[in-house]
Design a protein around this motif. Structure first.
Motif, mmCIF file in Angstrom:
data_model
loop_
_atom_site.group_PDB
_atom_site.id
_atom_site.type_symbol
_atom_site.label_atom_id
_atom_site.label_comp_id
_atom_site.label_asym_id
_atom_site.label_seq_id
_atom_site.Cartn_x
_atom_site.Cartn_y
_atom_site.Cartn_z
ATOM 1 N N ILE A 25 10.966 3.283 -1.667
ATOM 2 C CA ILE A 25 11.249 4.480 -1.085
ATOM 3 C C ILE A 25 12.306 4.291 0.183
ATOM 4 O O ILE A 25 13.243 4.896 -0.017
ATOM 5 C CB ILE A 25 9.704 5.179 -0.276
ATOM 6 C CG1 ILE A 25 9.093 5.434 -1.553
ATOM 7 C CG2 ILE A 25 10.155 6.389 0.387
ATOM 8 C CD1 ILE A 25 7.707 5.744 -1.019
ATOM 9 N N THR A 26 11.918 3.131 0.831
ATOM 10 C CA THR A 26 12.803 2.941 2.235
ATOM 11 C C THR A 26 14.355 2.887 1.517
ATOM 12 O O THR A 26 15.266 3.095 2.361
ATOM 13 C CB THR A 26 12.312 2.116 3.039
ATOM 14 O OG1 THR A 26 12.252 0.734 2.322
ATOM 15 C CG2 THR A 26 10.927 2.301 3.560
ATOM 16 N N HIS A 34 14.391 10.537 6.754
ATOM 17 C CA HIS A 34 13.182 9.929 6.892
ATOM 18 C C HIS A 34 12.246 10.352 5.596
ATOM 19 O O HIS A 34 12.845 11.044 4.941
ATOM 20 C CB HIS A 34 12.412 10.679 8.154
ATOM 21 C CG HIS A 34 13.156 10.471 9.437
ATOM 22 N ND1 HIS A 34 13.173 9.151 9.946
ATOM 23 C CD2 HIS A 34 13.816 11.333 10.234
ATOM 24 C CE1 HIS A 34 13.901 9.206 11.412
ATOM 25 N NE2 HIS A 34 14.212 10.577 11.111
ATOM 26 N N THR A 35 11.120 9.467 5.493
ATOM 27 C CA THR A 35 10.488 9.567 4.283
ATOM 28 C C THR A 35 9.903 11.123 4.204
ATOM 29 O O THR A 35 9.666 11.697 3.100
ATOM 30 C CB THR A 35 9.195 8.686 4.035
ATOM 31 O OG1 THR A 35 8.366 8.921 5.458
ATOM 32 C CG2 THR A 35 9.541 7.304 4.160
ATOM 33 N N LEU A 41 11.074 11.912 -3.682
ATOM 34 C CA LEU A 41 11.046 10.504 -3.914
ATOM 35 C C LEU A 41 9.884 10.039 -3.718
ATOM 36 O O LEU A 41 9.385 9.135 -4.381
ATOM 37 C CB LEU A 41 12.059 9.813 -2.626
ATOM 38 C CG LEU A 41 12.402 8.494 -2.773
ATOM 39 C CD1 LEU A 41 12.787 7.961 -4.077
ATOM 40 C CD2 LEU A 41 13.175 7.796 -1.656
ATOM 41 N N LEU A 42 8.851 10.508 -2.597
ATOM 42 C CA LEU A 42 7.696 10.125 -2.599
ATOM 43 C C LEU A 42 6.844 10.331 -3.771
ATOM 44 O O LEU A 42 6.025 9.448 -4.093
ATOM 45 C CB LEU A 42 6.951 10.865 -1.305
ATOM 46 C CG LEU A 42 7.386 10.128 0.162
ATOM 47 C CD1 LEU A 42 7.022 11.314 1.176
ATOM 48 C CD2 LEU A 42 6.927 9.063 0.477
ATOM 49 N N ALA A 43 6.932 11.591 -4.243
ATOM 50 C CA ALA A 43 6.302 11.923 -5.435
ATOM 51 C C ALA A 43 6.572 10.851 -6.726
ATOM 52 O O ALA A 43 5.725 10.553 -7.373
ATOM 53 C CB ALA A 43 6.285 13.244 -5.664
ATOM 54 N N ARG A 44 7.798 10.712 -6.995
ATOM 55 C CA ARG A 44 8.165 9.982 -8.260
ATOM 56 C C ARG A 44 7.713 8.541 -7.941
ATOM 57 O O ARG A 44 7.203 7.931 -8.955
ATOM 58 C CB ARG A 44 9.722 10.008 -8.048
ATOM 59 C CG ARG A 44 10.410 9.139 -9.263
ATOM 60 C CD ARG A 44 11.336 9.840 -9.919
ATOM 61 N NE ARG A 44 12.123 9.106 -10.944
ATOM 62 C CZ ARG A 44 11.507 9.074 -12.269
ATOM 63 N NH1 ARG A 44 10.288 9.606 -12.652
ATOM 64 N NH2 ARG A 44 12.281 8.226 -13.152
ATOM 65 N N VAL A 45 7.829 7.935 -6.763
ATOM 66 C CA VAL A 45 7.438 6.442 -6.683
ATOM 67 C C VAL A 45 5.911 6.392 -6.568
ATOM 68 O O VAL A 45 5.371 5.481 -7.329
ATOM 69 C CB VAL A 45 7.817 5.943 -5.171
ATOM 70 C CG1 VAL A 45 7.244 4.576 -5.017
ATOM 71 C CG2 VAL A 45 9.476 5.792 -5.513
ATOM 72 N N PHE A 46 5.187 7.395 -6.178
ATOM 73 C CA PHE A 46 3.621 7.329 -6.174
ATOM 74 C C PHE A 46 3.147 7.398 -7.580
ATOM 75 O O PHE A 46 2.435 6.626 -8.115
ATOM 76 C CB PHE A 46 3.137 8.569 -5.319
ATOM 77 C CG PHE A 46 1.756 8.647 -5.565
ATOM 78 C CD1 PHE A 46 0.985 7.891 -4.955
ATOM 79 C CD2 PHE A 46 1.282 9.493 -6.280
ATOM 80 C CE1 PHE A 46 -0.616 8.028 -4.872
ATOM 81 C CE2 PHE A 46 -0.125 9.823 -6.447
ATOM 82 C CZ PHE A 46 -1.151 8.924 -5.846
ATOM 83 N N ASN A 47 4.044 8.377 -8.377
ATOM 84 C CA ASN A 47 3.560 8.435 -9.777
ATOM 85 C C ASN A 47 3.654 7.186 -10.632
ATOM 86 O O ASN A 47 2.997 6.843 -11.484
ATOM 87 C CB ASN A 47 4.235 10.063 -10.547
ATOM 88 C CG ASN A 47 3.578 11.103 -9.914
ATOM 89 O OD1 ASN A 47 2.420 11.168 -9.651
ATOM 90 N ND2 ASN A 47 4.498 12.094 -10.000
ATOM 91 N N LEU A 48 5.002 6.664 -10.658
ATOM 92 C CA LEU A 48 5.134 5.224 -11.267
ATOM 93 C C LEU A 48 4.289 4.333 -10.724
ATOM 94 O O LEU A 48 3.654 3.392 -11.495
ATOM 95 C CB LEU A 48 6.621 5.054 -10.737
ATOM 96 C CG LEU A 48 7.689 5.815 -11.412
ATOM 97 C CD1 LEU A 48 9.048 5.255 -11.028
ATOM 98 C CD2 LEU A 48 7.684 5.897 -13.024
ATOM 99 N N LYS A 49 3.825 4.107 -9.494
ATOM 100 C CA LYS A 49 2.804 3.209 -9.057
ATOM 101 C C LYS A 49 1.349 3.533 -9.664
ATOM 102 O O LYS A 49 0.615 2.523 -9.976
ATOM 103 C CB LYS A 49 3.028 2.980 -7.506
ATOM 104 C CG LYS A 49 4.202 2.143 -7.047
ATOM 105 C CD LYS A 49 4.073 1.852 -5.718
ATOM 106 C CE LYS A 49 5.222 0.997 -5.454
ATOM 107 N NZ LYS A 49 5.146 -0.372 -5.457
ATOM 108 N N MET A 77 -2.835 15.642 4.487
ATOM 109 C CA MET A 77 -2.008 16.540 5.669
ATOM 110 C C MET A 77 -0.702 15.629 5.921
ATOM 111 O O MET A 77 0.089 16.559 6.454
ATOM 112 C CB MET A 77 -3.252 16.522 6.868
ATOM 113 C CG MET A 77 -4.403 17.190 6.462
ATOM 114 S SD MET A 77 -4.353 18.906 6.878
ATOM 115 C CE MET A 77 -4.442 19.057 8.559
ATOM 116 N N ARG A 78 -0.638 14.544 5.765
ATOM 117 C CA ARG A 78 0.544 13.953 6.178
ATOM 118 C C ARG A 78 1.561 13.827 5.183
ATOM 119 O O ARG A 78 2.680 13.077 4.968
ATOM 120 C CB ARG A 78 0.313 12.482 6.503
ATOM 121 C CG ARG A 78 -0.640 11.999 7.659
ATOM 122 C CD ARG A 78 -0.829 10.741 7.910
ATOM 123 N NE ARG A 78 -0.963 9.853 6.547
ATOM 124 C CZ ARG A 78 -2.146 9.170 6.563
ATOM 125 N NH1 ARG A 78 -3.217 8.870 7.066
ATOM 126 N NH2 ARG A 78 -1.972 8.459 5.193
#
Length: 159
Positions: A25-26, A34-35, A41-49, A77-78
């Protein structure tokens, strides 16, 4: 409920939460971003992991052979994704003794001398504090007492 009635009670309950500091992500943020600016990007990386995590117990059999698995994804919430995973193992691979559980589950902080990377991950991502008199404004505090009576004394075995 249907999975439990057909395959039995789950053997593993795993919670998996996105980490906005993952290098995937970073390293892909523009200098001014910022993230929170990149939910895609957050959702894509999360789904791959998450897929990779699910492959460990289901495809590679890290805990033994699984006969059923289910997970739900939600957003906190974050704005971070998390998943709650239930896995049912075949009878031969169920955790029948505390020694088998201890082989896979740890509830202690690894010393930095033993494994610096793991120590940093645990202390940065899985802990908050201090609580109590040292930090009365901590989220775990209710008045002048820590909620749920933490910290608890260390126990060698379950009561």
């Amino acid at each position: 409920m249907q999975i439990s009635s057909r395959y039995g009670a789950p053997d593993l309950f795993i919670t998996f939460t996105a980490n906005p500091k993952w290098p995937e992500i970073t390293e892909n943020l523009r200098p001014s971003e910022h993230t929170t600016d990149r939910p895609d990007l957050l959702a894509r990386v999360f789904n791959l992991k998450l897929k990779s995590l699910m492959d460990n117990p289901t495809v590679h059999g890290s805990f033994g052979k699984s006969i059923a698995q289910v997970y739900t994804k939600e957003f906190q919430m974050r704005r971070l994704s998390d998943a709650h995973i239930l896995i049912v193992l075949r009878a031969a691979d169920k955790f029948s003794t505390s020694q088998l559980i201890d082989k896979f589950v740890r509830a202690e902080i690894t010393l930095w001398i033993e494994n610096l990377r793991l120590h940093e991950i645990v202390t940065k991502c899985l802990m908050y504090g201090p609580c109590g008199i040292d930090n009365p404004g901590a989220p775990c505090m209710e008045g002048f007492n820590a909620r749920k009576c933490f910290p608890k004394n260390f126990e060698l075995e379950l009561q």
